[in-house]
Design a protein around this motif. Structure first.
Motif, short mmCIF file in Angstrom:
data_model
loop_
_atom_site.label_atom_id
_atom_site.label_comp_id
_atom_site.label_asym_id
_atom_site.label_seq_id
_atom_site.Cartn_x
_atom_site.Cartn_y
_atom_site.Cartn_z
N GLN A 68 0.95 -1.28 -0.07
CA GLN A 68 -0.03 0.12 -0.17
C GLN A 68 0.97 1.29 0.00
OE1 GLN A 68 -3.32 -0.04 -0.58
NE2 GLN A 68 -2.98 2.26 -0.60
N PHE A 69 1.95 1.13 0.68
CA PHE A 69 2.90 2.22 0.77
C PHE A 69 3.36 2.81 -0.54
CE2 PHE A 69 7.00 3.91 1.09
CZ PHE A 69 7.01 5.04 1.90
N VAL A 70 3.87 1.79 -1.38
CA VAL A 70 4.33 1.81 -2.59
C VAL A 70 3.26 2.38 -3.43
CG1 VAL A 70 5.33 0.81 -4.81
CG2 VAL A 70 6.20 -0.08 -2.41
N LYS A 71 2.00 2.01 -3.52
CA LYS A 71 0.92 2.52 -4.14
C LYS A 71 0.72 3.84 -3.86
CE LYS A 71 -1.88 -1.56 -5.26
NZ LYS A 71 -3.05 -2.24 -5.05
N ASP A 72 0.57 4.33 -2.70
CA ASP A 72 0.33 5.77 -2.15
C ASP A 72 1.51 6.53 -2.57
OD1 ASP A 72 -1.76 4.96 -0.70
OD2 ASP A 72 -1.02 4.82 1.14
N LEU A 73 2.78 5.98 -2.47
CA LEU A 73 3.90 6.68 -3.28
C LEU A 73 3.74 6.93 -4.63
CD1 LEU A 73 6.66 7.69 -2.64
CD2 LEU A 73 7.68 5.82 -3.31
N PHE A 74 3.49 6.02 -5.52
CA PHE A 74 2.97 6.25 -6.83
C PHE A 74 1.73 7.14 -7.10
CE2 PHE A 74 5.78 3.03 -8.14
CZ PHE A 74 6.25 3.09 -9.25
N ASN A 75 0.88 7.09 -6.34
CA ASN A 75 0.06 8.00 -6.39
C ASN A 75 0.19 9.39 -6.15
OD1 ASN A 75 -2.10 5.92 -6.90
ND2 ASN A 75 -3.04 5.67 -4.78
N PHE A 76 1.03 9.60 -5.10
CA PHE A 76 1.32 10.83 -4.50
C PHE A 76 2.26 11.48 -5.70
CE2 PHE A 76 4.86 13.23 -2.63
CZ PHE A 76 4.12 14.46 -2.18
N LEU A 77 3.52 10.71 -6.16
CA LEU A 77 4.14 11.18 -7.21
C LEU A 77 3.51 11.46 -8.31
CD1 LEU A 77 7.38 8.60 -7.01
CD2 LEU A 77 6.94 11.06 -6.29
N SER A 78 2.50 10.69 -8.67
CA SER A 78 1.70 11.08 -10.19
C SER A 78 0.55 12.36 -10.14
CB SER A 78 1.08 9.75 -10.48
OG SER A 78 0.16 9.35 -9.60
N SER A 79 0.60 12.96 -9.15
CA SER A 79 -0.09 13.98 -8.97
C SER A 79 0.42 15.04 -9.94
CB SER A 79 -0.09 14.80 -7.59
OG SER A 79 0.95 15.24 -6.89
N PRO A 80 -0.53 15.67 -10.40
CA PRO A 80 -0.01 16.78 -11.63
C PRO A 80 1.14 17.40 -11.59
CG PRO A 80 -2.37 16.72 -11.26
CD PRO A 80 -1.82 16.23 -10.18
N ALA A 81 1.44 18.13 -10.23
CA ALA A 81 2.52 19.11 -10.29
C ALA A 81 3.69 18.33 -10.05
CB ALA A 81 2.31 19.89 -8.94
N ILE A 82 3.76 17.23 -9.28
CA ILE A 82 5.21 16.63 -9.21
C ILE A 82 5.43 15.57 -10.18
CG2 ILE A 82 6.07 14.65 -7.68
CD1 ILE A 82 4.05 15.70 -5.38
N PHE A 83 4.35 15.12 -11.01
CA PHE A 83 4.62 14.36 -12.05
C PHE A 83 5.24 14.98 -13.26
CE2 PHE A 83 2.72 10.37 -14.75
CZ PHE A 83 3.69 9.97 -14.85
N PHE A 84 4.64 16.31 -13.32
CA PHE A 84 5.15 17.00 -14.59
C PHE A 84 6.58 17.59 -14.24
CE2 PHE A 84 4.96 21.13 -16.74
CZ PHE A 84 4.68 20.67 -18.10
N THR A 85 6.87 18.10 -12.94
CA THR A 85 8.10 18.42 -12.74
C THR A 85 8.96 17.27 -12.95
OG1 THR A 85 7.04 19.65 -11.02
CG2 THR A 85 9.42 19.69 -11.08
N LEU A 86 8.66 16.23 -12.50
CA LEU A 86 9.63 14.96 -12.68
C LEU A 86 9.90 14.76 -14.32
CD1 LEU A 86 8.28 12.49 -10.09
CD2 LEU A 86 10.69 13.55 -10.18
N VAL A 87 8.70 14.82 -14.82
CA VAL A 87 8.83 14.59 -16.23
C VAL A 87 9.84 15.64 -17.04
CG1 VAL A 87 7.61 14.42 -18.63
CG2 VAL A 87 6.86 13.19 -16.61
N ILE A 88 9.57 17.03 -16.68
CA ILE A 88 10.45 17.95 -17.18
C ILE A 88 11.82 17.68 -16.86
CG2 ILE A 88 11.08 20.45 -17.05
CD1 ILE A 88 8.16 21.01 -17.28
N VAL A 89 12.18 17.37 -15.58
CA VAL A 89 13.46 17.39 -15.25
C VAL A 89 14.09 16.04 -15.92
CG1 VAL A 89 14.96 16.45 -13.18
CG2 VAL A 89 13.21 18.46 -13.01
#
Lengths: 358, 183, 945, 282
Positions: free
Chosen positions: A2-23
């Motif tokens: 569940q923790f991993v899933k939550d982490l992925f859920n968290f990372l895929s929130s628009p702001a974070i995901f987008f920033t990650l993708v740009i970097v």
């Protein structure tokens, strides 16, 4: 788990995901070592494993296997593959050219072969393979068909066809006249203007990165990040009420997300000056108008004088003007996205009286 | 060009004969060409315009989204009028300032709420969402206020309600002049 | 090379240039022509014309509205406003300060409000997160819970701040209002006074043909927001049949009939006039609003047409047709099967939705026409859905031999109208059977029919009458008992012009020539013995009365008819006819052999039976041997939708329209055979009813009302529970002709024409349902007993079954929303109340007209009123109160005086019960209710009033 | 009857193995290969020689899109990904399957949905619909990848600017084809996707009734641009996605856009040849 899933859920929130993708995008583009067979294979295996493992999550499976989402999954793999494949070849050619050799294609350019059977035969085989793939696809997966159309019962979420989901995702940040009309037109115009703005004579007819680094970076940023990535977000991560949902999250129509957005004019007049909004729209929005005008009118000359001096000189005024406006328009999207995420900014200019919101 | 090259002294009268009329007619020819291409452009423009016009039929087979709701003086101030609820799903509310039209669709799951005059609230029978007279939600699961429809005065002085245009409170659209009919 | 080239071109390019230029110019012209040709539409001219007329009208209304505005009041208000403005000027500084304060308060409020809303949204979202976390038992739940509690606190704090800010804003606003509030109020008041004027003024401006008008309606631009526009109503429920499927009607009539659904355009020229019956049609509050009923569902015509011609208008008559041809280039629209109905037939369209009702309110012509259709027995030969279960129109012929003799029967069948006016049609000697040969053959057939009828008839044994009657007395009885409600006594052959309902029963002329005294006597004593399903009621005649009436009726003779000869039948011809019939289903040789074996009687029976079969006599009469015979005529269920091509006009020179064909057919059913060569069995068979023009045209309306249009249930008139209850009773009332004597549903009372003294007429039954108790009405109808003994007209006994009685009682009760017709009443009579009532009774001299027990002598019938001792049994107590309050409201024209006009108490009554009208009426009611037999014994309940 | 027998006998004699003659199959082949019909249709023998290889391409209207000879790099999948060819192939698949679907599909509110259901449940080989739909999705993807490849190899640079432009238009047309087809099943997915998609046209500046500046197009208080006269209306033939939209999208999907696309494709392919064949390093 569940923790991993939550982490992925968290990372895929628009702001974070987008920033990650740009970097990731800019780092990866410049990292020669990534574009090799081994890394490619590892990445492919990793992604496949990720999908396979994630398939055990019911929420993930439900979204990914929706009939019309199947082609998007396919597209993601294909585009990922071809992006890697083209850059691999580009870097290989760069290496060759660094060694003073011509690009690999050059070796084969001067030699000519008969169209029949070399080309026609390969074409035929390609057609056969495509036919087989298509037939299998058609046999295995039923084309989607939902309930009969009803004008009164809107499904939640209502989504445009998947190839326009990038535009629909843009609607979160821009009004429809921009996201639905102006930006698509600019994309088409920009693509058409491309050969006239890009005066770099190099890199014509072969894969290369070094000789056209800036063009490729800009184009790939637009295509991969702002178009394909947005489509992916719109398809897989946007649920009821167009709310964001992580890949392992249940699409709950009752989910509440605060939309505490505030206009630039409110920042200025209400929060900063404390005088309340002026009645007259021009007075109210004057700051926003100035900012937008500055962005499009003052920034280009400034850039030309300071940082893009060489480009400006090479391209000439007309090409530079067209090109920079197109590029600024493109960049406006991530800028607005970050403004939204950081400051909750709704509109820079908000004149609902004329449906004119930016 | 070629005639000039081939010109020989003996043919002078011929050339003069050939040269003078074109001088007059060339201008007229030019004019004819200008007229021709000008009118062709005009005809094309008319054709294009006619084609565009063709796309807008004179009559439409869509059910009207708007309805006339009687004259303003038929409504009592401070009352929630239910006469159009059954047929059009709309309450017309008259305040001291004017009128607004609330859509009788619960923002929770789309059930039609009821107006409870005694308690001065709209109450959804499905899941108990409650809304004030203005349409603002205050109890139950409804996530946002009821929606308003466009309301204005028709030609003959009747109230005209257009359900195709909705105004959402949370988007600040209730400030829109068409969401409220002043009297 | 040697010969000099003239030019490189095959053509003279200069010339080509010219041709090119010219061609292009022509192309432009043609293109523009195309656009303009498309732009020009007939309806636009109508709309322009209407705009002009409407503007003139509205201008007049503006002037009127302006005149109505109280100018003095306006001036005063203006003055007040000036003064208020002056006051502000004087305190300018204070006002500015107040406004500044308000602006500040508003800015502050705006910020706090936004904060509060954001906090609320955050709180809601957090609450959701917390709920999910708690439900899924996540570790974060506790933390979220704490956070939620904190946010809630913050939210409460902000809400309090918002309240405070709102209060500050309001008070600041109030301060500003101290200065400007009055001006706003005055402005509002003035605007209110000028509201009508302003609105009309705006309308005038909109109607003006200014540049805006021309731009909006310019060719090519008129798609954006034209003011000239096609109006249409899409009627999803009222479909039009286009053979492969039905499609919704799209009524575009209002494109030209622009004010058809609006009041106030009654005097406009057509097509702009208002509909004459907006109370019934088109108006939004009428039962047939335009957006759901439209126009062509009633008027027919082409729904989508927007020109005079393509809308399939139908001219009223030849004169109008000529006018239209000249004015509109009108011609019949051949490619449309359902042209508009002419106005006199429009009511035909009511039927497709209102077929479930026996009486359609407002459709008088259709109601009359349908009654005529039923009474004429058309459904006997022509199957019509909805008319299957009706009783046959003519009398049962089971006992015909007991009533009439063969000679009379022969003459009657041959030419009924020679005897008297009757609904019995003439079958013989008509347009296509009028040659001597045909006549001779017809005579054989009639002769045999009579023989057949008598051969199957049973005979009733009537004892000879004891004693005689007086014909004058009998006539007096017939004229006063109420017989004239259903019968007329005309001269033989006379077509008496009276109300339809009074022709319900047969004309009594010539009774003496038709039947015996015995039959008459027994018939009027008890009609059902002879004809079990007859509608003729019993009048509870005493023997003497019956004898008198018998004497009178037997004295009515038709000597002309009696003198008519009955021709002798030629046996040879009879054999031919018999052979003809036999030959129809056996070979000629066998037929001849068969004929040889037959006696004369057999031949008569054979021919008679076949003739009855052929002419369908059993459609109207019950005849032995034809119990299962099928109707002989064309089914009429969808006759109105019959295509014109399917009607055979023959050589008849009449207009080729459905209505004209129907009319002609009804007037002379055999006319379409004229000029044709036909064998006897091929000839048209429909008998001649000798309809008058009026009757025939009414029946045309009926025929046009039978269409194949299937109106869906939503659009049809659906009877609600109350109406459904009423309908059964209403059908009975119609079938028994109650309205011939009683006024009910604003119609009827036809017998009044024969009773000059209004006090002697049968009662008006409009208020009956709320007036009398249901159980009383039930008993009364079962066994009528006189209420007004002075009346000569007598309520008959209809011998209703209990079911029928219940239907009628329910009908009356339901009409007045008496949901529960049978009610127990709780009578309480405080003695002082009764005493006061009695006192009032004497003061008001009620007994001048009313009486208790015995009819007072020497009072004219007009001044008599019902026996009050029956009130307790008969009347609903609450009705008595309403009656006393205002009798005119319940029964306009009643002779009962209004004692309490508008609730006022007359001077001489002021002293009683403190002069309170309500109390007085109650007291009188209580007193009246004590007058009945058992009333005294009912004790007043404890705690009465 | 006897005539037939005689004729068969004569044939038997004719083809009876005779000495010094090649075996029957070869003779049949030669007979057919030498017939006028064969020669008129195929014009040349099997491409065994370079001359015939050239002839194959030159004399065939379908194949003459190709040059006779081509650069070696141009046939390398590594270089071209074959995405343009696949796009064209998918266009053909869509044309054929689409044509077949038209035999069963009626673009009306009453029938559109049930016809699709019938295709799925009753029509023999109704899998045609799946082929059509997935082919459409695949075409969108291949056309994007084609553009991607052309960009990555810089093949839009002179002298191919014009053809790149044609390609961009074709890309847009492909999306429009897919978009117009999306509505035709007339299910919830279709109607709402098109509603969402076309709602953006409402906001067209000046020409959309909720677009900036549309208020300027008014005469006094008479609005010229409203829901019944704006850009979206022209697209939908109605104020909302209804009967008009279904018919318009059908016509555009089946006739309008394919016609334009086919024309442009012809130009596109022709320009590929005129601009020096499939691109390669200069």
């Amino acid at each position: 788990m569940q923790f991993v899933k939550d982490l992925f859920n968290f990372l895929s929130s628009p702001a974070i995901f987008f920033t990650l993708v740009i970097v990731l995008f800019f780092v990866a583009l410049r990292t020669r070592r990534l574009w090799t067979d081994r890394v490619g294979t590892v990445a492919l295996v990793a992604v496949v494993v990720y999908f396979v493992v994630s398939f055990f999550d019911p929420n993930f499976k439900k979204v990914v296997t929706a009939p019309d989402n199947v082609p998007i999954v396919g597209m993601l793999f294909l585009i990922g593959f071809f992006a890697w494949f083209s850059l691999k070849q580009a870097y290989e050619n760069d290496d060759r050219m660094a060694r003073g050799e011509p690009p690999a294609e050059k070796l084969e350019t001067d030699e000519k072969v008969w169209c029949w059977p070399d080309l026609v035969y390969t074409e035929l085989i390609a057609l056969l393979v495509a036919s087989i793939v298509l037939l299998v696809w058609a046999i295995l997966i039923e084309a989607p068909l939902e309930e009969p159309a009803s004008i009164t019962v809107a499904p939640n979420p209502s989504k445009a066809p998947w190839y326009f989901l990038g535009l629909q995702e843009m609607l979160v940040y821009f009004d429809p006249w921009l996201a639905g009309v102006v930006f698509p037109s600019l994309i088409i115009l920009g693509l058409m203007a491309l050969p006239y703005i890009d005066t770099n004579p190099k890199g014509n007819g072969y894969y290369t990165f070094r000789e056209r680094a800036r063009e490729i970076a800009l184009f790939l940023f637009g295509f991969l990040v702002l178009w394909v990535f947005m489509i992916m977000t719109g398809t897989f991560l946007r649920g009821p009420n167009w709310n964001f949902f992580g890949p392992y999250e249940y699409w709950d129509p009752h989910k509440l997300v605060p939309l505490n957005n505030i206009n630039f004019s409110e920042f200025i007049w209400v929060r900063w000056l404390g005088t309340g909004l002026p009645q007259q729209w021009l007075a109210r929005e004057i700051f926003g108008i100035l900012v937008v005008l500055a962005y499009f009118l003052a920034l280009p000359p400034l850039l030309a004088r300071r940082w893009l001096n060489d480009i400006h000189r090479k391209m000439g005024a007309a090409r530079y003007a067209v090109g920079i406006v197109l590029i600024l328009s493109m960049i406006a999207l991530p800028i607005k996205m970050y403004l939204r995420w950081i400051f909750n900014l709704k509109y820079i200019i908000a004149i609902p009286e004329f449906f004119f919101n930016i | 060009m070629s005639s000039e090259k081939e010109a020989v002294p003996g043919k002078v009268p011929e050339k003069a004969k050939g040269a003078t009329p074109p001088k007059v007619s060339r201008r007229s020819f030019l004019n004819w060409i200008a007229i021709g291409w000008g009118s062709l452009t005009a005809a094309t423009l008319v054709g294009v315009a006619a084609t565009l016009r063709f796309m807008f039929p004179n009559v439409l087979f869509e059910p009207p989204s708007s309805f006339k709701a009687g004259f303003p003086d038929e409504y009592a101030v401070g009352e929630v009028d239910e006469r159009w609820k059954e047929k059009f799903g709309v309450w017309i509310v008259r305040t001291t300032e004017g009128f607004f039209a609330l859509l009788a669709v619960c923002t929770h799951l789309g059930c039609p709420p009821n107006w409870l005059a005694a308690e001065a609230k709209y109450k959804c029978p499905c899941h108990g969402s409650g809304f004030y007279r203005t349409g603002i939600n205050f109890e139950g699961p409804a996530p946002r206020p009821l929606e308003r429809a466009r309301i204005m005065l028709a030609d003959d002085g009747q109230i005209l309600v257009d359900k195709s245009r909705k105004f959402l409170w949370e988007k600040g659209e209730w400030e829109d002049p068409e969401s409220f009919l002043k009297v | 090379m040697s010969t000099p080239k003239k030019s490189d071109h095959a053509h003279d390019i200069g010339k080509l240039n010219v041709i090119f230029g010219v061609t292009c110019c022509v192309l432009v012209v043609v293109m523009i022509w195309m656009v303009l040709d498309d732009y020009t539409r007939e309806w636009k001219d109508y709309q322009r014309q209407f705009n002009r007329l409407d503007m003139e009208k509205t201008r007049r209304e503006v002037a009127q509205a302006r005149a109505q505005v109280d100018r003095r009041k306006i001036q005063e208000l203006q003055k007040q406003r000036q003064e208020a403005e002056k006051r502000i000027e004087q305190k300018r500084k204070d006002y500015e300060v107040a406004r500044h304060e308000l602006a500040k308060a508003e800015a502050e409020w705006y910020e706090v409000d936004q904060d509060q809303r954001f906090a609320k949204a955050t709180y809601d979202s957090l609450r959701y997160d917390y709920e999910v976390a708690r439900e899924e038992k996540r570790g974060s739940a506790q933390k979220l819970g704490r956070e939620l509690a904190e946010t809630e606190k913050g939210l409460a704090d902000l809400t309090a701040r918002l309240d405070a800010a709102t209060a500050r804003k309001d008070s600041a606003q109030a301060r500003v209002n101290e200065y400007v509030g009055q001006i706003a109020v005055i402005g509002k008041e003035m605007a209110g006074m000028r509201f009508q004027q302003t609105r009309l003024q705006q309308k005038v401006e909109r109607l003006q043909t200014n540049p805006v008008f021309y731009v909006r309606n310019a060719p090519m631009l008129d798609f954006m927001n034209p003011s000239l526009d096609i109006n249409q109503y899409i009627l999803d429920n009222l479909h039009m049949d286009i053979n492969f499927m039905t499609i919704p009607r799209v009524d575009r009539c209002t494109t030209c009939h622009l004010a058809i659904d609006q009041k106030g355009y009654e005097n406009m020229p057509q097509p702009f006039r208002s509909h004459p019956r907006l109370d019934l049609f088109l108006a939004a509050d009428s039962p047939h609003p335009i957006d759901s009923v439209g126009c062509t569902s009633c008027h027919l015509g082409r729904d989508r047409g927007t020109t005079f011609g393509t809308a399939a208008h139908t001219p009223r008559d030849a004169k109008q047709e000529e006018q239209w041809k000249k004015k509109y280039h009108w011609h019949p629209m051949h490619r449309w099967d359902y042209p508009m109905l002419t106005l006199n037939n429009v009511e035909a369209s009511c039927y497709k939705c209102h077929a479930s009702e026996s009486y359609v309110q407002g459709a008088d012509r259709l109601n009359t026409a349908l009654r005529l259709f039923e009474q004429s027995g058309c459904f006997g030969c022509h199957k019509v859905k909805g008319f299957e279960e009706l009783r046959k129109t003519g009398p049962d012929l089971k006992y015909i031999a007991s009533k009439v003799d063969k000679d009379w029967t022969y003459k009657w069948i041959e030419s009924p109208r020679e005897f008297r006016h009757t609904r019995m049609p003439q079958f013989f000697h008509l347009t296509n059977t009028n040659t001597p040969e045909d006549r001779a053959r017809s005579q054989v057939e009639i002769h045999s029919m009579v023989e057949y009828l008598f051969s199957v008839s049973e005979r009733l044994k009537y004892s000879l009458l004891k004693g005689g009657g007086s014909a004058p007395r009998g006539q007096e009885l017939v004229n006063t008992l109420g017989c004239l409600g259903c019968h007329v006594v005309g001269e033989p052959g006379d077509n008496v012009q009276v109300a339809d309902r009074r022709l319900f029963g047969p004309n009594l002329a010539g009774m003496g020539s038709k039947t015996t005294r015995e039959w008459i006597y027994h018939w009027i004593k008890d009609p059902s013995h002879y004809f079990s399903r007859t509608y003729m009621p019993r009048l509870r005649l005493s023997d003497q009365e019956a004898l008198d009436i018998t004497a009178y009726l037997a004295s009515l003779r038709n000597p002309e008819f009696e003198k008519r000869p009955v021709p002798k039948i030629d046996p040879k011809l009879r054999d031919d006819v018999a052979l003809y019939y036999l030959h129809q289903h056996m070979r000629e040789k066998e037929a001849r052999e068969e004929l040889q074996k037959m006696s004369d009687g057999d031949k008569d029976v054979l021919i008679g039976q076949r003739a009855i079969q052929q002419y369908g006599c059993f459609g109207c009469h019950d005849i032995r041997g034809f119990e299962r015979a099928q109707s002989v005529g064309v089914e009429l269920t969808e006759e109105g939708s019959k295509l014109l091509d399917r009607l055979d006009f023959g050589f008849a020179r009449i207009e080729h329209t459905k209505a004209a064909w129907f009319f002609q057919k009804l007037k002379d059913p055999r006319i379409f055979d004229v000029g044709k060569v036909k064998r006897r069995e091929e000839k048209l068979k429909m008998p001649n009813f000798h309809f008058t023009d009026r009757e025939a045209s009414h029946l045309v309306t009926v025929l046009l009302s039978f269409t194949k249009e299937r109106v869906p249930a939503e659009a049809r008139k659906v009877l609600d529970a109350r109406e459904a209850q009423m309908e059964a009773g209403r059908r009975l009332i119609k079938s028994r002709n109650c309205q011939a004597c009683h006024v009910l549903e604003n119609t009827g009372g036809d017998i009044f024409a024969t009773i000059a003294d209004s006090g002697l007429r049968p009662p008006i039954l409009e208020p009956e349902g709320e007036k009398v108790k249901s159980e009383w009405l039930f008993r009364f109808l079962k066994e009528p007993s006189p209420i007004r003994p002075w009346l000569k007209v007598r309520m008959p006994t209809f011998d209703f079954t209990d079911t029928e009685l219940n239907n009628i009682v329910t009908y009356f009760a339901s009409r007045h929303h008496q949901v529960f017709p049978y009610v127990t009443y709780d009578y309480r009579f405080p003695p002082e109340q009764v005493a006061a009532g009695r006192h009032l009774f004497t003061v008001m001299r009620c007994l001048n007209c009313h009486f208790t027990g015995t009819v007072p002598a020497g009072v004219s019938a007009e001044d008599l009123a019902p026996d009050l001792t029956m009130a307790r049994e008969r009347l609903r107590p609450d009705w008595i109160v309403r009656w006393m309050e205002d009798p005119q409201k319940i029964q306009p024209g009643t002779r009962m005086p209004t004692y309490y006009p508008e609730g006022k108490v007359a001077d001489q009554l002021q002293g009683i019960l403190k002069g309170d009208a309500g109390q007085q009426i109650l007291a009188m009611r209580d007193y009246v209710l004590t007058l009945g037999g058992r009333s005294q014994s009912v004790p007043a309940r404890a705690g009465g009033h | 009857m006897p005539n037939v027998r005689e004729w068969l006998n004569s044939l038997k004699q004719k083809f009876a193995p005779k000495e010094g003659q090649p075996p029957v199959p070869k003779r049949v082949r030669d007979y057919i290969g030498g017939s006028q019909i064969w020669r008129s249709f195929l014009r040349h023998g099997l491409p065994k020689t370079d001359r015939i290889r050239a002839l194959v391409v030159l004399s065939n209207v379908l194949l003459h899109l190709h040059p006779v000879k081509i650069r070696r790099s141009g046939v390398k999948l590594r270089y071209t990904w074959c995405m343009g060819g696949l796009t064209f192939f998918l266009f053909l698949v869509e044309t054929v399957t689409g044509l077949l679907l038209m035999f069963y599909y009626r673009p009306t509110l009453e029938y559109a949905y049930v016809d699709i259901v019938e295709l799925r449940e009753q029509v023999p080989l109704g899998v045609m619909r799946e082929l059509h739909r997935w082919g459409a999705h695949a075409m969108v993807i291949t056309v994007w990848l084609h553009m991607f490849r052309v960009f990555m190899t810089g093949s839009y640079k002179p002298p191919r600017e014009f053809n790149w432009n044609v390609g961009v238009v074709l890309l847009v047309l492909t999306l429009l084809l897919s978009f117009t087809g999306y509505l035709l099943p007339w299910d919830q997915l279709a109607i709402w996707a098109i509603t969402v998609g076309t709602n953006m046209a409402r906001a067209t500046p000046l020409l959309g009734h909720e677009g900036p500046g549309s208020q300027l197009l008014a005469l006094g208080d008479v609005k010229l641009i409203h829901a019944g006269s704006d850009a979206r209306f022209a697209l939908l033939g109605g104020r909302f996605v209804g009967a008009g939209a279904l018919l318009r999208f059908y016509v555009l999907h089946c006739v309008g856009i394919p016609l334009v696309a086919a024309t442009l494709m012809a130009i596109h392919f022709w320009r590929v040849r005129k601009d020096g064949g499939i691109s390669g390093p200069l």
